[in-house]
Motif scaffolding. Structure first.
Motif, PDB file in Angstrom:
ATOM      1  N   ARG A 157      23.119  -0.860 -48.900  1.00 18.59           N
ATOM      2  CA  ARG A 157      23.378  -0.366 -47.541  1.00 18.59           C
ATOM      3  C   ARG A 157      24.887  -0.271 -47.364  1.00 18.59           C
ATOM      4  O   ARG A 157      25.595  -1.278 -47.522  1.00 18.59           O
ATOM      5  CB  ARG A 157      22.834  -1.353 -46.500  1.00 18.59           C
ATOM      6  CG  ARG A 157      21.333  -1.265 -46.290  1.00 18.59           C
ATOM      7  CD  ARG A 157      20.896  -2.151 -45.119  1.00 18.59           C
ATOM      8  NE  ARG A 157      21.275  -3.545 -45.334  1.00 18.59           N
ATOM      9  CZ  ARG A 157      20.537  -4.416 -46.024  1.00 18.59           C
ATOM     10  NH1 ARG A 157      19.388  -4.037 -46.551  1.00 18.59           N
ATOM     11  NH2 ARG A 157      20.932  -5.660 -46.167  1.00 18.59           N
ATOM     12  N   VAL A 158      25.365   0.923 -47.037  1.00 20.64           N
ATOM     13  CA  VAL A 158      26.811   1.125 -46.889  1.00 20.64           C
ATOM     14  C   VAL A 158      27.096   1.622 -45.482  1.00 20.64           C
ATOM     15  O   VAL A 158      26.277   2.313 -44.874  1.00 20.64           O
ATOM     16  CB  VAL A 158      27.363   2.137 -47.927  1.00 20.64           C
ATOM     17  CG1 VAL A 158      27.100   1.664 -49.352  1.00 20.64           C
ATOM     18  CG2 VAL A 158      26.777   3.525 -47.728  1.00 20.64           C
ATOM     19  N   SER A 159      28.290   1.280 -44.965  1.00 18.36           N
ATOM     20  CA  SER A 159      28.696   1.717 -43.630  1.00 18.36           C
ATOM     21  C   SER A 159      29.331   3.099 -43.707  1.00 18.36           C
ATOM     22  O   SER A 159      29.609   3.614 -44.793  1.00 18.36           O
ATOM     23  CB  SER A 159      29.718   0.730 -43.049  1.00 18.36           C
ATOM     24  OG  SER A 159      30.972   0.916 -43.692  1.00 18.36           O
ATOM     25  N   ALA A 160      29.582   3.668 -42.547  1.00 18.73           N
ATOM     26  CA  ALA A 160      30.435   4.858 -42.487  1.00 18.73           C
ATOM     27  C   ALA A 160      31.866   4.418 -42.791  1.00 18.73           C
ATOM     28  O   ALA A 160      32.220   3.257 -42.569  1.00 18.73           O
ATOM     29  CB  ALA A 160      30.364   5.468 -41.093  1.00 18.73           C
ATOM     30  N   PRO A 161      32.704   5.341 -43.307  1.00 16.97           N
ATOM     31  CA  PRO A 161      34.095   4.968 -43.556  1.00 16.97           C
ATOM     32  C   PRO A 161      34.810   4.633 -42.246  1.00 16.97           C
ATOM     33  O   PRO A 161      34.560   5.276 -41.220  1.00 16.97           O
ATOM     34  CB  PRO A 161      34.716   6.208 -44.205  1.00 16.97           C
ATOM     35  CG  PRO A 161      33.659   7.243 -44.275  1.00 16.97           C
ATOM     36  CD  PRO A 161      32.394   6.710 -43.703  1.00 16.97           C
ATOM     37  N   GLN A 162      35.640   3.610 -42.300  1.00 16.38           N
ATOM     38  CA  GLN A 162      36.381   3.161 -41.113  1.00 16.38           C
ATOM     39  C   GLN A 162      37.868   3.208 -41.447  1.00 16.38           C
ATOM     40  O   GLN A 162      38.316   2.540 -42.384  1.00 16.38           O
ATOM     41  CB  GLN A 162      35.939   1.728 -40.794  1.00 16.38           C
ATOM     42  CG  GLN A 162      36.424   1.198 -39.479  1.00 16.38           C
ATOM     43  CD  GLN A 162      35.914  -0.238 -39.253  1.00 16.38           C
ATOM     44  OE1 GLN A 162      34.811  -0.602 -39.691  1.00 16.38           O
ATOM     45  NE2 GLN A 162      36.705  -1.047 -38.597  1.00 16.38           N
ATOM     46  N   ALA A 163      38.624   4.014 -40.706  1.00 16.01           N
ATOM     47  CA  ALA A 163      40.074   4.120 -40.931  1.00 16.01           C
ATOM     48  C   ALA A 163      40.771   2.981 -40.216  1.00 16.01           C
ATOM     49  O   ALA A 163      40.513   2.734 -39.038  1.00 16.01           O
ATOM     50  CB  ALA A 163      40.583   5.463 -40.413  1.00 16.01           C
ATOM     51  N   LEU A 164      41.637   2.282 -40.939  1.00 16.54           N
ATOM     52  CA  LEU A 164      42.409   1.178 -40.361  1.00 16.54           C
ATOM     53  C   LEU A 164      43.890   1.473 -40.584  1.00 16.54           C
ATOM     54  O   LEU A 164      44.518   0.913 -41.492  1.00 16.54           O
ATOM     55  CB  LEU A 164      42.023  -0.152 -41.024  1.00 16.54           C
ATOM     56  CG  LEU A 164      40.562  -0.567 -40.918  1.00 16.54           C
ATOM     57  CD1 LEU A 164      40.274  -1.755 -41.824  1.00 16.54           C
ATOM     58  CD2 LEU A 164      40.194  -0.894 -39.476  1.00 16.54           C
ATOM     59  N   PRO A 165      44.449   2.379 -39.768  1.00 17.04           N
ATOM     60  CA  PRO A 165      45.825   2.820 -40.024  1.00 17.04           C
ATOM     61  C   PRO A 165      46.839   1.677 -40.020  1.00 17.04           C
ATOM     62  O   PRO A 165      47.799   1.692 -40.796  1.00 17.04           O
ATOM     63  CB  PRO A 165      46.117   3.818 -38.888  1.00 17.04           C
ATOM     64  CG  PRO A 165      44.882   3.921 -38.061  1.00 17.04           C
ATOM     65  CD  PRO A 165      43.809   3.031 -38.636  1.00 17.04           C
ATOM     66  N   GLU A 166      46.590   0.642 -39.215  1.00 14.79           N
ATOM     67  CA  GLU A 166      47.566  -0.460 -39.164  1.00 14.79           C
ATOM     68  C   GLU A 166      47.567  -1.284 -40.452  1.00 14.79           C
ATOM     69  O   GLU A 166      48.503  -2.024 -40.730  1.00 14.79           O
ATOM     70  CB  GLU A 166      47.349  -1.345 -37.927  1.00 14.79           C
ATOM     71  CG  GLU A 166      46.055  -2.136 -37.897  1.00 14.79           C
ATOM     72  CD  GLU A 166      44.809  -1.338 -37.471  1.00 14.79           C
ATOM     73  OE1 GLU A 166      43.799  -1.990 -37.163  1.00 14.79           O
ATOM     74  OE2 GLU A 166      44.809  -0.092 -37.442  1.00 14.79           O
ATOM     75  N   HIS A 167      46.499  -1.128 -41.277  1.00 15.55           N
ATOM     76  CA  HIS A 167      46.444  -1.804 -42.576  1.00 15.55           C
ATOM     77  C   HIS A 167      46.642  -0.818 -43.726  1.00 15.55           C
ATOM     78  O   HIS A 167      46.646  -1.232 -44.886  1.00 15.55           O
ATOM     79  CB  HIS A 167      45.112  -2.527 -42.754  1.00 15.55           C
ATOM     80  CG  HIS A 167      44.942  -3.680 -41.820  1.00 15.55           C
ATOM     81  ND1 HIS A 167      45.500  -4.902 -42.051  1.00 15.55           N
ATOM     82  CD2 HIS A 167      44.318  -3.781 -40.620  1.00 15.55           C
ATOM     83  CE1 HIS A 167      45.216  -5.720 -41.043  1.00 15.55           C
ATOM     84  NE2 HIS A 167      44.494  -5.058 -40.172  1.00 15.55           N
ATOM     85  N   GLY A 168      46.778   0.475 -43.409  1.00 17.46           N
ATOM     86  CA  GLY A 168      47.005   1.466 -44.452  1.00 17.46           C
ATOM     87  C   GLY A 168      45.816   1.671 -45.373  1.00 17.46           C
ATOM     88  O   GLY A 168      45.990   2.018 -46.545  1.00 17.46           O
ATOM     89  N   VAL A 169      44.606   1.462 -44.860  1.00 20.18           N
ATOM     90  CA  VAL A 169      43.421   1.629 -45.698  1.00 20.18           C
ATOM     91  C   VAL A 169      42.277   2.273 -44.918  1.00 20.18           C
ATOM     92  O   VAL A 169      42.211   2.179 -43.691  1.00 20.18           O
ATOM     93  CB  VAL A 169      42.904   0.279 -46.269  1.00 20.18           C
ATOM     94  CG1 VAL A 169      43.859  -0.304 -47.287  1.00 20.18           C
ATOM     95  CG2 VAL A 169      42.601  -0.723 -45.175  1.00 20.18           C
ATOM     96  N   THR A 170      41.399   2.921 -45.657  1.00 19.03           N
ATOM     97  CA  THR A 170      40.084   3.293 -45.137  1.00 19.03           C
ATOM     98  C   THR A 170      39.074   2.421 -45.874  1.00 19.03           C
ATOM     99  O   THR A 170      39.173   2.243 -47.084  1.00 19.03           O
ATOM    100  CB  THR A 170      39.787   4.784 -45.379  1.00 19.03           C
ATOM    101  OG1 THR A 170      40.830   5.550 -44.781  1.00 19.03           O
ATOM    102  CG2 THR A 170      38.459   5.187 -44.766  1.00 19.03           C
ATOM    103  N   VAL A 171      38.123   1.856 -45.130  1.00 19.82           N
ATOM    104  CA  VAL A 171      37.207   0.853 -45.672  1.00 19.82           C
ATOM    105  C   VAL A 171      35.769   1.332 -45.516  1.00 19.82           C
ATOM    106  O   VAL A 171      35.400   1.899 -44.492  1.00 19.82           O
ATOM    107  CB  VAL A 171      37.349  -0.474 -44.877  1.00 19.82           C
ATOM    108  CG1 VAL A 171      36.487  -1.560 -45.488  1.00 19.82           C
ATOM    109  CG2 VAL A 171      38.784  -0.915 -44.819  1.00 19.82           C
TER     110      VAL A 171
END
Ligand code: CO
Length: 136
Positions: free
Chosen positions: A29-43
């Motif tokens: 089971r995988v989530s939708a991609p989540q952008a975390l600009p303050e951490h410089g990553v998409t998770v």
């Protein structure tokens, strides 16, 4: 002090391809991609019931995982995250024992909305450790 394994993070060069492998080949089971600009990553979170895997891809300039992917172009295990009950107390104890906290040394809000810290890999057997405060 450390409690459960919250997640294992894997840096990936192609988030879409990695997500499809986990979902379609490994049947996770995988989530939708989540952008975390303050951490410089998409998770993307892979839910494993007892813990999670996080797939991390760089986002924007100066992403903290860009250099890692340059050294490991196929991707690789990036960090493990352990839960702590009180991150301020954990930080104090670690600093007292001479362990290095990365960045400015202050806890930041992480991907799950909780305070997190990263510890220097050279102080922990070559492994980047994230501590996350999780309320019980
Ligand atoms: Co993490």
């Amino acid at each position: 002090m450390i409690e459960r394994l919250n997640h294992v993070a894997i840096a990936v060069p192609d988030l879409g391809a990695a997500t499809r492998r986990y979902r379609d080949t490994l049947g996770a089971r995988v989530s939708a991609p989540q952008a975390l600009p303050e951490h410089g990553v998409t998770v993307v979170f892979v839910d494993l019931g007892n813990t999670r895997t996080e797939l991390l891809a760089p986002l924007g300039e100066g992403s903290p995982i860009a250099a890692f992917l340059e050294r490991n172009p196929a991707g690789g295990m990036h960090h493990v995250c352990y839960e702590v009950e009180d991150i301020a107390a954990a930080r104090e104890r670690l600093m007292r024992d001479g362990m290095r906290v990365l960045g400015d040394g202050e806890a930041k809000i992480g991907a799950h909305g909780n305070p997190v810290l990263f510890l220097h890999p050279k102080d922990f057997d070559g492994t980047l450790i994230e501590l996350e405060q999780v309320a019980r």
